[in-house]
Design a protein around this motif. Sequence first.
Motif, PDB file in Angstrom:
ATOM      1  N   MET A  49       7.274  84.326 -34.090  1.00 45.37           N
ATOM      2  CA  MET A  49       6.384  83.473 -33.339  1.00 45.37           C
ATOM      3  C   MET A  49       4.953  83.769 -33.701  1.00 45.37           C
ATOM      4  O   MET A  49       4.525  84.900 -33.733  1.00 45.37           O
ATOM      5  N   ASP A  50       4.212  82.736 -33.997  1.00 42.53           N
ATOM      6  CA  ASP A  50       2.811  82.903 -34.313  1.00 42.53           C
ATOM      7  C   ASP A  50       1.995  82.969 -33.035  1.00 42.53           C
ATOM      8  O   ASP A  50       2.354  82.413 -32.006  1.00 42.53           O
ATOM      9  N   ALA A  51       0.854  83.633 -33.153  1.00 43.13           N
ATOM     10  CA  ALA A  51       0.012  83.811 -31.969  1.00 43.13           C
ATOM     11  C   ALA A  51      -0.466  82.483 -31.419  1.00 43.13           C
ATOM     12  O   ALA A  51      -0.667  82.331 -30.226  1.00 43.13           O
ATOM     13  N   ASP A  52      -0.642  81.469 -32.283  1.00 44.62           N
ATOM     14  CA  ASP A  52      -1.167  80.204 -31.790  1.00 44.62           C
ATOM     15  C   ASP A  52      -0.120  79.368 -31.067  1.00 44.62           C
ATOM     16  O   ASP A  52      -0.414  78.286 -30.580  1.00 44.62           O
ATOM     17  N   ASP A  53       1.132  79.857 -30.993  1.00 42.28           N
ATOM     18  CA  ASP A  53       2.134  79.193 -30.175  1.00 42.28           C
ATOM     19  C   ASP A  53       1.874  79.421 -28.689  1.00 42.28           C
ATOM     20  O   ASP A  53       2.373  78.708 -27.841  1.00 42.28           O
ATOM     21  N   HIS A  54       1.113  80.466 -28.390  1.00 41.47           N
ATOM     22  CA  HIS A  54       0.988  80.969 -27.033  1.00 41.47           C
ATOM     23  C   HIS A  54      -0.100  80.258 -26.246  1.00 41.47           C
ATOM     24  O   HIS A  54      -1.257  80.228 -26.629  1.00 41.47           O
ATOM     25  N   VAL A  55       0.301  79.598 -25.158  1.00 40.30           N
ATOM     26  CA  VAL A  55      -0.584  79.026 -24.150  1.00 40.30           C
ATOM     27  C   VAL A  55      -1.383  77.821 -24.632  1.00 40.30           C
ATOM     28  O   VAL A  55      -1.954  77.110 -23.852  1.00 40.30           O
ATOM     29  N   ILE A  56      -1.445  77.572 -25.911  1.00 35.45           N
ATOM     30  CA  ILE A  56      -2.278  76.480 -26.413  1.00 35.45           C
ATOM     31  C   ILE A  56      -1.493  75.175 -26.317  1.00 35.45           C
ATOM     32  O   ILE A  56      -0.496  74.993 -27.001  1.00 35.45           O
ATOM     33  N   VAL A  57      -1.942  74.283 -25.476  1.00 33.42           N
ATOM     34  CA  VAL A  57      -1.264  73.012 -25.260  1.00 33.42           C
ATOM     35  C   VAL A  57      -2.261  71.893 -25.486  1.00 33.42           C
ATOM     36  O   VAL A  57      -3.295  71.829 -24.840  1.00 33.42           O
ATOM     37  N   SER A  58      -1.976  71.009 -26.432  1.00 30.08           N
ATOM     38  CA  SER A  58      -2.923  69.952 -26.766  1.00 30.08           C
ATOM     39  C   SER A  58      -2.646  68.657 -26.008  1.00 30.08           C
ATOM     40  O   SER A  58      -3.414  67.719 -26.086  1.00 30.08           O
ATOM     41  N   VAL A 103       8.661  69.390 -31.351  1.00 31.56           N
ATOM     42  CA  VAL A 103       8.953  70.761 -31.785  1.00 31.56           C
ATOM     43  C   VAL A 103      10.173  70.821 -32.702  1.00 31.56           C
ATOM     44  O   VAL A 103      10.088  71.289 -33.838  1.00 31.56           O
ATOM     45  N   TYR A 104      11.321  70.370 -32.210  1.00 29.71           N
ATOM     46  CA  TYR A 104      12.574  70.550 -32.945  1.00 29.71           C
ATOM     47  C   TYR A 104      13.012  69.240 -33.604  1.00 29.71           C
ATOM     48  O   TYR A 104      13.282  68.248 -32.927  1.00 29.71           O
ATOM     49  N   GLU A 105      13.117  69.286 -34.926  1.00 29.56           N
ATOM     50  CA  GLU A 105      13.513  68.120 -35.693  1.00 29.56           C
ATOM     51  C   GLU A 105      15.012  67.851 -35.531  1.00 29.56           C
ATOM     52  O   GLU A 105      15.767  68.704 -35.077  1.00 29.56           O
ATOM     53  N   ALA A 106      15.429  66.637 -35.927  1.00 23.15           N
ATOM     54  CA  ALA A 106      16.806  66.194 -35.714  1.00 23.15           C
ATOM     55  C   ALA A 106      17.852  67.157 -36.298  1.00 23.15           C
ATOM     56  O   ALA A 106      18.840  67.469 -35.626  1.00 23.15           O
ATOM     57  N   PRO A 107      17.696  67.659 -37.535  1.00 23.41           N
ATOM     58  CA  PRO A 107      18.707  68.585 -38.059  1.00 23.41           C
ATOM     59  C   PRO A 107      18.868  69.851 -37.210  1.00 23.41           C
ATOM     60  O   PRO A 107      19.983  70.366 -37.074  1.00 23.41           O
ATOM     61  N   THR A 128      15.440  75.552 -43.211  1.00 32.64           N
ATOM     62  CA  THR A 128      14.196  76.299 -43.017  1.00 32.64           C
ATOM     63  C   THR A 128      13.220  76.076 -44.171  1.00 32.64           C
ATOM     64  O   THR A 128      12.011  76.256 -44.011  1.00 32.64           O
ATOM     65  N   PHE A 129      13.743  75.668 -45.342  1.00 33.45           N
ATOM     66  CA  PHE A 129      12.882  75.410 -46.495  1.00 33.45           C
ATOM     67  C   PHE A 129      12.274  74.014 -46.455  1.00 33.45           C
ATOM     68  O   PHE A 129      11.343  73.714 -47.210  1.00 33.45           O
ATOM     69  N   PHE A 130      12.794  73.154 -45.575  1.00 32.61           N
ATOM     70  CA  PHE A 130      12.317  71.771 -45.522  1.00 32.61           C
ATOM     71  C   PHE A 130      11.721  71.404 -44.157  1.00 32.61           C
ATOM     72  O   PHE A 130      10.943  70.460 -44.067  1.00 32.61           O
ATOM     73  N   GLY A 131      12.112  72.129 -43.112  1.00 30.13           N
ATOM     74  CA  GLY A 131      11.677  71.787 -41.774  1.00 30.13           C
ATOM     75  C   GLY A 131      10.305  72.335 -41.429  1.00 30.13           C
ATOM     76  O   GLY A 131       9.641  72.981 -42.250  1.00 30.13           O
ATOM     77  N   ASN A 132       9.889  72.097 -40.199  1.00 31.23           N
ATOM     78  CA  ASN A 132       8.594  72.604 -39.736  1.00 31.23           C
ATOM     79  C   ASN A 132       8.681  74.094 -39.432  1.00 31.23           C
ATOM     80  O   ASN A 132       9.740  74.709 -39.553  1.00 31.23           O
ATOM     81  N   ARG A 133       7.589  74.688 -39.017  1.00 33.93           N
ATOM     82  CA  ARG A 133       7.565  76.142 -38.831  1.00 33.93           C
ATOM     83  C   ARG A 133       8.466  76.592 -37.688  1.00 33.93           C
ATOM     84  O   ARG A 133       8.934  77.732 -37.679  1.00 33.93           O
ATOM     85  N   HIS A 134       8.758  75.698 -36.734  1.00 39.59           N
ATOM     86  CA  HIS A 134       9.646  76.075 -35.639  1.00 39.59           C
ATOM     87  C   HIS A 134      11.090  76.222 -36.109  1.00 39.59           C
ATOM     88  O   HIS A 134      11.872  76.948 -35.489  1.00 39.59           O
ATOM     89  N   SER A 135      11.440  75.568 -37.199  1.00 35.05           N
ATOM     90  CA  SER A 135      12.799  75.692 -37.733  1.00 35.05           C
ATOM     91  C   SER A 135      13.036  77.056 -38.355  1.00 35.05           C
ATOM     92  O   SER A 135      14.183  77.459 -38.561  1.00 35.05           O
ATOM     93  N   ARG A 136      11.959  77.786 -38.652  1.00 35.62           N
ATOM     94  CA  ARG A 136      12.088  79.105 -39.281  1.00 35.62           C
ATOM     95  C   ARG A 136      12.012  80.256 -38.272  1.00 35.62           C
ATOM     96  O   ARG A 136      12.227  81.408 -38.626  1.00 35.62           O
ATOM     97  N   GLN A 137      11.724  79.925 -37.030  1.00 32.72           N
ATOM     98  CA  GLN A 137      11.392  80.967 -36.068  1.00 32.72           C
ATOM     99  C   GLN A 137      12.525  81.954 -35.797  1.00 32.72           C
ATOM    100  O   GLN A 137      12.290  83.153 -35.659  1.00 32.72           O
TER     101      GLN A 137
END
Length: 232
Positions: A1-10, A16-20, A84-93
């Motif tokens: 988990m990256d630090a910028d996941d924490h508390v920051i809500v835009s 967050v989670y892609e279909a696959p 994990t090689f094609f998805g967003n960073r949340h797919s690698r978490q």
Amino acid sequence: MDADDHVIVSGPSIYVYEAPVRIWHWANALAIVVLAVTGYFIGSPLPSMPGEASDHFLTGYIRFAHFSAGYVLAIGFLCRILWTFFGNRHSRQIFYLPVWSGTWWAGILRELRWYMFLEKEPYKYVGHNPLAHVAMFLMFTLFTAFMIVTGFALYSEGAGIDSWQAKLFGWVFTYFPNSQDVHTLHHLGMWVIVVFAVIHIYAAIREDIMSRQTMISTMISGERQFRDEREG
């Protein structure tokens, strides 16, 4: 988990989670249910059926369902790694732990306090919170890999020494020459997964209610909704 996941809500909703990832999650859940039920009856068979043995194939059907679900679990796991090689960073978490991050360690302690009802307000996370991150890595990554390896090693006993299962997973018996030990570990692993599944479901429902951020529906729509942000 990256630090910028924490508390920051835009905003009130973040994709967050892609279909696959979502498809894998539910296919994995179904496979685990089938594996747990059939695995229990393989380890504790039903009483003998009346009549001629040739008239019944109940245990055979149970074993077939178990092996089929095992293949679904294993193929899904490989596809999940590939994504994990094609998805967003949340797919690698769930495939790594940022043990080098002091913020992450502090987040684990903070989440422990939150789950023990020692904190009044939850932190908001886009992906998994640090404590859930640890649980997912240990159970959905390492432990799933353990169950797949031991499962195929046991399968190789019936498939034969020349089978691809024996060639890829036969090394397990180098460390556990008595195959009954592998059976025992695999069977105990089933109960570990059952206990974890209960805790996982409880935590998801709890967070959905108490932290006012979606958990269950996020694995359906892919979007994390922050209700406080929406209401504000």
